[in-house]
Design a protein around this motif. Sequence first.
Motif, PDB file in Angstrom:
ATOM      1  N   UNK A 708       0.830  -1.209   0.000  1.00  0.00           N
ATOM      2  CA  UNK A 708       0.000   0.000   0.000  1.00  0.00           C
ATOM      3  C   UNK A 708       0.861   1.253   0.000  1.00  0.00           C
ATOM      4  N   UNK A 709       1.990   1.211   0.643  1.00  0.00           N
ATOM      5  CA  UNK A 709       2.902   2.362   0.597  1.00  0.00           C
ATOM      6  C   UNK A 709       3.405   2.592  -0.825  1.00  0.00           C
ATOM      7  N   UNK A 710       3.704   1.500  -1.533  1.00  0.00           N
ATOM      8  CA  UNK A 710       4.152   1.613  -2.920  1.00  0.00           C
ATOM      9  C   UNK A 710       3.024   2.125  -3.809  1.00  0.00           C
ATOM     10  N   UNK A 711       1.806   1.666  -3.561  1.00  0.00           N
ATOM     11  CA  UNK A 711       0.658   2.117  -4.359  1.00  0.00           C
ATOM     12  C   UNK A 711       0.436   3.610  -4.173  1.00  0.00           C
ATOM     13  N   UNK A 720       3.666   3.733 -13.001  1.00  0.00           N
ATOM     14  CA  UNK A 720       2.785   2.564 -13.145  1.00  0.00           C
ATOM     15  C   UNK A 720       2.885   1.654 -11.932  1.00  0.00           C
ATOM     16  N   UNK A 721       1.804   0.917 -11.677  1.00  0.00           N
ATOM     17  CA  UNK A 721       1.810  -0.050 -10.582  1.00  0.00           C
ATOM     18  C   UNK A 721       2.798  -1.165 -10.907  1.00  0.00           C
ATOM     19  N   UNK A 722       3.591  -1.526  -9.913  1.00  0.00           N
ATOM     20  CA  UNK A 722       4.551  -2.603 -10.084  1.00  0.00           C
ATOM     21  C   UNK A 722       4.015  -3.884  -9.460  1.00  0.00           C
ATOM     22  N   UNK A 723       4.691  -4.983  -9.727  1.00  0.00           N
ATOM     23  CA  UNK A 723       4.319  -6.250  -9.106  1.00  0.00           C
ATOM     24  C   UNK A 723       4.521  -6.142  -7.604  1.00  0.00           C
TER      25      UNK A 723
END
Length: 884
Positions: A708-711, A720-723
């Motif tokens: 969620x921090x990455x999002x 872009x969203x990553x894996x």
Amino acid sequence: MSLLKKNQLDINLALPIFPEVEVTLLDSNPNAKKAKTGLLKLTWAGESDTEEVVFEVALGEYVQQFVQEFKAAKAVAVNEGQVTAGATHAWISNYINKQPISIVATPEMTPVENYFRQLNNVQNIDAPENLMDTYMARSAFEYNPQTLKSVKEEWIAKQLEIKKSEFTEPRTLTLLCGSWNVNGRTPKENLAPWLIPNEHPELPDVYAVGFQELDLSAEAFVFNESNREAMWCAMIEDCINLDKVYTKVKSKQLVGMLLCVYVKTVHIPHIRNVQAVVTGTGIMGMMGNKGGVAIRFRLFDTDLCFVNSHLASDSGRCDRRNQDYQEVVKRTLFTMPNGPPFTIFDHDLVFWVGDLNYRIPLPDSEVKSLVKARDYQKLLKYDELTVERNAKHVFVGFEEGPIDFYPTYKFDVGTDTFDSSEKQRTPAWCDRVLWKGAGVKQRTYTGHMVFRTSDHKPVSSLVDFAVQVVQPKRFAEVRQQIVREMDKMENECRPDAVISTNLAKFPDVKFMTRYTQSIVIENSGQVILQFRFIPKLDEKKFCKPWLRINPPVGMIVPGEKATVELMLMVDATTAASLNTGEERLEDILILHLENGKDYFVSITGNFLRTCFCTPLVTLVNTLRPVRDLTQPAAASSSSDRRTKSQPPQPNLIDFGESASTPAAPTSKPEEPKKLHIPKELWRMVDFLFTYGLDEDNLFATSGNEQSMELIRECLDTGLPFETMPDAVHSISECLIRFLEALPDPVIPFVHYQRCLDSNSNYTLCKQVSCCERGFLFFFFFCSRGCYYCVGLTQRFVCWWLLPQVLTQLPSEHYNLFVYLMAFLREVLSHAVTNGLSAEKLALLFSAVLLRPGPDKTRDAASTKKASNFIYHFLLNDEEPQFAS
């Protein structure tokens, strides 16, 4: 008055305490044992007439010691010549004021507890490092000289804790912990084979019994309403309490989880500070039949905590089970009087039971073959809980007894046959009992195969455990010695200190991310140093709300050092003003030395703008990622759409590189471009539509914190969203948190009550033609492909689609509501695979779309009304059909 507990039932209040004094209990209650306080009247023959004095005492507590103190007072009077022995009790008048004497003996706290468990120093060094929510909650940032604890007493408490063994003695008691997933069924058989340890004839001193999947009905799942608790408590009592040996300390239920704690009645006078906490691990703590229930209390002078949990199910979800455990640990907080909250690990002993759902990742046939051969040791090498504990991912510091019994999951109901259904679930030890703390010795640990009501078998663990009993005389001696040592160090010199730094910088602070820096204070003087942080002139709080200081007060002996931690986190309550630039991450702390000088510590930080906590009107007027903006975006006004002469024109903007790239200069000025749905929300919905519609427990499972921090970073920067782990669940929770953090919700505060009032009126809520579904999906799919062109359909559907109150919303709120309802309808069309229902979605999304004002709270009635309102837009039914 130093008082000890004593069961009131041992004292006949109708008899005189000693000659010439009569004792009467005033304001008596037929149910006196449950009353908190009462009035005790003492009557005696005075020099001229009958005299009396009234004391306020805690019923059932301290009565015997009160009598002893009373006798001691008489002895003092005799020794000092105030009265001769054997005379009337006129000597009591020396202790009487004009007003009645009131001696309040509070059963909530003992003198020892005031030193051990009610001060800021009460922390467990073995607590997991990720308990930042708990850690930040320990320090209040408002200064109140009336409630600020004495730093001397705090220092004395630390020394007493170190020397605790010098004035306490252990006492061994027995405990039976049990856990059973009952699969929504009500067993008819007696519970004695599970709860009565036949091999040990003496009954346990304490019972802690946990159930899971007690109630699987929709109403219990959605509204946390169930009447199963009383029924199961009665079944336990029918089994263990035939001779009225036990008293229930507490029971607590959360959806399908129930925890019941019973103690032998003889120990009840020695129990204090009973509390219970429930923690749901679904999004916002309200979705999913997973989480934990905890009960804590102090028995003699030992703090006990019992936890019953139900972690994520299904094979291959070990990481999710680990996260559920961490969530229960992090969010289970017990509020203590006059002190910081207790975590699970702030107890001397912790006992954890439950359906932990850890599996054995081996082929089904191999597991069954090893079970048949009773080769449990080989199986346990692959048992997920054993592996994760050894890797120190969960249950660090906990112990579990040897497992020498059949796996407790999964059986065909009514048999002892492992699952023969189409799924052929592999056997596993899902149901476990663990403990943390010293002085525990296990006697038995077993599963009970005789029970066939559920697809799980119950487990039980019988242990001996040690509680500490304070010896008052030795306690007083040790404390007096500590005070004398402290007095020796004090003189008339002024305190002095060396501070490691007077500047704390927090560069690049992100939303909902925690940052910590430390300040070391060294006592460089010759006297005891007492320090505290104080507010600035004309202020009540000594730090900004985004900062926590731990500890805010302290005491340091000469030559020693103390570390003060500064913890910074910008959450939903503080981000809005930082986003707009109204506030900055700047503060000045004043560190005050008692009888000494003040030190000033500057706090600075650079907050990175976030789309969370940003008004909708700002987001739809922002084409670039919010992180690229150097100044707050101008918020254009949103008038009622009915006053506009022209519908908004679609802005054909490519949501990709061009969304974050400035447009090429042209010879003719362009009109400001405006989106009708925030691009950040569109990205999350688009991801869920593409990858998550068939995800089991969508919106019912919380996300991964790191993901969620990455999002959030991707949304704020346009990357872009990553894996990432648990991507679907993490993005679904981010979507909910995004809506929850809007300064003004999708349905603004001013319309909240009108929506509640119309919740049960189908016509008022709906006003929809038979073409409603088609319009919603046209709107949704069009906006999926091009989120900026919502305006094409806005005017066409508004009068047919929404109730009168919604047609008055600002355009950006109106558009987003319609968009979300269309998306949720599509989610419901996949209910067979994702396990959702309109009732569940209505409950969850009403909590974020339809919120009361900041100064208001929601009760159960308003929660149901808000859910009904949203429900009408999800289905065409006039009323939601909840299970009875």
